[in-house]
Design an enzyme around this catalytic site. Structure first.
Site, PDB file in Angstrom:
ATOM      1  N   GLN A  62      -5.762  -3.821   4.507  1.00 30.00           N
ATOM      2  CA  GLN A  62      -6.382  -4.825   4.196  1.00 30.00           C
ATOM      3  C   GLN A  62      -5.801  -6.476   4.371  1.00 30.00           C
ATOM      4  O   GLN A  62      -4.578  -6.385   3.897  1.00 30.00           O
ATOM      5  CB  GLN A  62      -7.023  -4.937   2.512  1.00 30.00           C
ATOM      6  CG  GLN A  62      -7.819  -3.847   2.395  1.00 30.00           C
ATOM      7  CD  GLN A  62      -8.149  -3.978   0.779  1.00 30.00           C
ATOM      8  OE1 GLN A  62      -8.864  -5.035   0.264  1.00 30.00           O
ATOM      9  NE2 GLN A  62      -7.877  -3.022   0.072  1.00 30.00           N
TER      10      GLN A  62
HETATM   11  P1  GTP Z   1      -6.481   1.245   3.366  1.00 31.75           P
HETATM   12  O1  GTP Z   1      -5.778   1.918   2.501  1.00 31.75           O
HETATM   13  O2  GTP Z   1      -7.674   0.594   3.012  1.00 31.75           O
HETATM   14  O3  GTP Z   1      -5.522   0.284   4.427  1.00 31.75           O
HETATM   15  O4  GTP Z   1      -7.335   2.292   4.776  1.00 31.75           O
HETATM   16  P2  GTP Z   1      -6.689   3.761   5.274  1.00 31.75           P
HETATM   17  O5  GTP Z   1      -6.198   3.125   6.731  1.00 31.75           O
HETATM   18  O6  GTP Z   1      -5.765   4.322   4.378  1.00 31.75           O
HETATM   19  O7  GTP Z   1      -8.039   4.598   5.303  1.00 31.75           O
HETATM   20  P3  GTP Z   1      -8.483   5.803   4.415  1.00 31.75           P
HETATM   21  O8  GTP Z   1      -7.542   7.130   4.663  1.00 31.75           O
HETATM   22  O9  GTP Z   1      -8.566   5.319   3.165  1.00 31.75           O
HETATM   23  O10 GTP Z   1      -9.766   6.408   5.025  1.00 31.75           O
HETATM   24  C1  GTP Z   1     -10.837   5.197   5.233  1.00 31.75           C
HETATM   25  C2  GTP Z   1     -12.124   6.144   5.358  1.00 31.75           C
HETATM   26  O11 GTP Z   1     -12.220   6.777   6.754  1.00 31.75           O
HETATM   27  C3  GTP Z   1     -12.362   7.320   4.420  1.00 31.75           C
HETATM   28  O12 GTP Z   1     -13.865   7.255   4.256  1.00 31.75           O
HETATM   29  C4  GTP Z   1     -11.957   8.339   4.904  1.00 31.75           C
HETATM   30  O13 GTP Z   1     -12.577   9.583   4.783  1.00 31.75           O
HETATM   31  C5  GTP Z   1     -12.563   8.207   6.683  1.00 31.75           C
HETATM   32  N1  GTP Z   1     -11.506   8.998   7.664  1.00 31.75           N
HETATM   33  C6  GTP Z   1     -10.360   9.007   7.932  1.00 31.75           C
HETATM   34  N2  GTP Z   1      -9.932   9.662   9.060  1.00 31.75           N
HETATM   35  C7  GTP Z   1     -11.249  10.009   9.630  1.00 31.75           C
HETATM   36  C8  GTP Z   1     -11.394  10.679  10.948  1.00 31.75           C
HETATM   37  O14 GTP Z   1     -10.608  11.126  11.571  1.00 31.75           O
HETATM   38  N3  GTP Z   1     -12.958  10.952  10.989  1.00 31.75           N
HETATM   39  C9  GTP Z   1     -13.916  10.386  10.175  1.00 31.75           C
HETATM   40  N4  GTP Z   1     -15.211  10.581  10.511  1.00 31.75           N
HETATM   41  N5  GTP Z   1     -13.652   9.735   9.251  1.00 31.75           N
HETATM   42  C10 GTP Z   1     -12.176   9.253   8.573  1.00 31.75           C
END
Ligand code: GTP
Ligand code: MG
Length: 171
Positions: A62
């Site tokens: 974020q």
């Molecule tokens: P922050 O902690 O806010 O920086 O986000 P992050 O990068 O850690 O993302 P996070 O792992 O929380 O995933 C964000 C969303 O994307 C979630 O709803 C996951 O289920 C979805 N997601 C993650 N990887 C994939 C993927 O390879 N394919 C799909 N379709 N969705 C994904």
């Protein structure tokens, strides 16, 4: 017994790119979490490759937390940069964040391996890893080893290829 060599990796990329989901897939079954929420600040996670134990700094993507990333540049031996391949609108934001990282004084002179996951390859409108590499200007990175793989963090597809590559760079 023999202790595996350890490495600190910094996991960065925009919010919602899938960083926490990727790390969760890499963790052993017993420590996996079942619901993943947006990361606040950062968390520290452990996972193991074939010959290395990783300590991963899973940073929040974020905007208001991105200023935390740089505090970990000094102590990391590798970087994992995650991109949502389907987020075409923010590809330029990801590119700008990467450029800032690469130009940071704690990174610029350091021959640190960078693994890119072109994540969410399962999405209908996802760009290919080649296209993501092009939009992020990865061909301009000449002083650091880098590698990009397409991944689907929901199934784990593509993740081990990346872990094997960075393990080879760090061991
Ligand atoms: P922050 O902690 O806010 O920086 O986000 P992050 O990068 O850690 O993302 P996070 O792992 O929380 O995933 C964000 C969303 O994307 C979630 O709803 C996951 O289920 C979805 N997601 C993650 N990887 C994939 C993927 O390879 N394919 C799909 N379709 N969705 C994904
Ligand atoms: Mg997260």
């Amino acid at each position: 017994g023999l202790k595996k060599k350890e490495a600190n990796v910094l996991v960065v990329g925009l919010d919602n790119s899938g960083k926490t989901t990727i790390i969760n897939q890499l963790k052993p079954a017993e420590s996996k979490s079942h619901d993943i929420v947006p990361t606040i600040g950062f968390t520290v996670e452990k996972f193991s490759g074939k010959s290395l134990s990783f300590t991963a700094f899973d940073m929040s993507g974020q905007g208001r937390y991105r200023n935390l990333w740089e505090h970990y540049y000094k102590e990391c031996q590798g970087i994992i940069f995650v991109i949502d391949s389907s987020d075409r609108l923010r590809m330029v934001v990801a590119q700008e964040e990467l450029e800032q990282l690469l130009n940071h004084p704690d990174i610029v002179g350091k021959r640190i391996p960078i693994l890119f996951y072109a994540n969410k390859m399962d999405m209908r409108d996802a760009l290919s890893a080649v296209k993501v590499a092009h939009l992020l200007n990865l061909d301009k990175i000449s002083t650091k080893p880098w590698h990009i793989c397409a991944s689907n963090a929901l199934t784990g597809e593509g993740l081990s290829e990346g872990v094997e590559w960075i393990t080879g760079q760090l061991k």
